[in-house]
Design an enzyme around this catalytic site. Sequence first.
Site, short mmCIF file in Angstrom:
data_model
loop_
_atom_site.label_atom_id
_atom_site.label_comp_id
_atom_site.label_asym_id
_atom_site.label_seq_id
_atom_site.Cartn_x
_atom_site.Cartn_y
_atom_site.Cartn_z
N THR A 155 0.84 -1.19 0.00
CA THR A 155 0.00 0.00 0.00
C THR A 155 0.88 1.25 0.00
O THR A 155 2.00 1.24 0.53
CB THR A 155 -0.95 0.04 1.21
OG1 THR A 155 -0.22 0.30 2.41
CG2 THR A 155 -1.72 -1.27 1.35
N GLY A 156 0.37 2.31 -0.61
CA GLY A 156 1.16 3.54 -0.72
C GLY A 156 2.39 3.34 -1.56
O GLY A 156 3.47 3.85 -1.24
N ALA A 157 2.24 2.62 -2.68
CA ALA A 157 3.41 2.18 -3.44
C ALA A 157 3.85 3.13 -4.53
O ALA A 157 4.87 2.89 -5.17
CB ALA A 157 3.12 0.81 -4.06
N TYR B 221 -0.12 13.06 13.95
CA TYR B 221 0.69 12.09 13.22
C TYR B 221 1.37 11.12 14.19
O TYR B 221 1.38 9.90 13.96
CB TYR B 221 1.73 12.82 12.38
CG TYR B 221 2.59 11.95 11.51
CD1 TYR B 221 2.11 11.44 10.31
CD2 TYR B 221 3.90 11.65 11.87
CE1 TYR B 221 2.90 10.65 9.49
CE2 TYR B 221 4.71 10.86 11.06
CZ TYR B 221 4.21 10.37 9.87
OH TYR B 221 5.01 9.58 9.06
N ILE C 143 9.09 5.71 -0.13
CA ILE C 143 9.47 4.43 0.46
C ILE C 143 8.70 3.28 -0.18
O ILE C 143 9.26 2.23 -0.49
CB ILE C 143 9.25 4.46 1.98
CG1 ILE C 143 10.29 5.39 2.64
CG2 ILE C 143 9.34 3.06 2.59
CD1 ILE C 143 10.05 5.63 4.12
N GLY C 144 7.40 3.47 -0.40
CA GLY C 144 6.60 2.41 -1.01
C GLY C 144 7.10 2.02 -2.37
O GLY C 144 7.17 0.82 -2.72
#
Length: 244
Positions: free
Chosen positions: A10-12, A151, A16-17
């Site tokens: 996820t969040g690719a 956060y 970083i993803g």
Amino acid sequence: MKQHKYACITGASRGIGAAIALRFAKNGYDLTLHYHSSAQEAERLAEQCRSEGVKVSLARADLAAADGAESLYSQLPQAPDVLVLGAGVDAYGMIQDVTAEEWEKIMNIHVRAPFFCARLALLHMVRQRFGRIITVSSIWGMTGASYEVLYSTAKGAVISFTKALAKEVAPSGITVNCIAPGLIRTDMMTNSFNDDELRAIIEDIPAGRMGTPEEIAALAMFLASKEAGYINGQIISPNGAWYC
């Protein structure tokens, strides 16, 4: 046990993803790459990964929505053997300025979505008695940061989630570990701080530099491996000795 070769990240689409996706592709993993709004970046990344000879599908889902996890999971071509929960957005400002809408968005993306994505993935992992779940928190989830209370709250919840779930599913041959990066050179970081602010932060880091997404990806790759089978429920913070 034979190493499985299908991962959902996820969040690719960026940061970083994206680095994790490329690292997994280079190691022979077929992939589903999740994104929300960065369609062009996701398409480019998918082509890069396919050039490594692996199958790649894309899944668009809004993980800020209450049904985001279910929407994502319905698009997967098969149940993942490795689930990397890397989607995230920043939230910077004083606690007095946090709105109920912002609270819900941040908590849904960072806490609700990983919780329900993992629950859905575990149905398959438990049956086959193998699985790897890798969550992504932050150094601020460990130590907290002023002006990033929301956060930090969300990322702290990711850490507790990781520890508790690891204990629950370890008897089924599943590991759940968390990467809590320090200062990493991503768009999220460089868009949040100007150059002077970043230099001031770096002065406090003994390593004298930011980390790279590729360094985080290398750690994720190891945690997904067969060799990491006895590493479970751990919070690993690559941060250049900033916080030890």
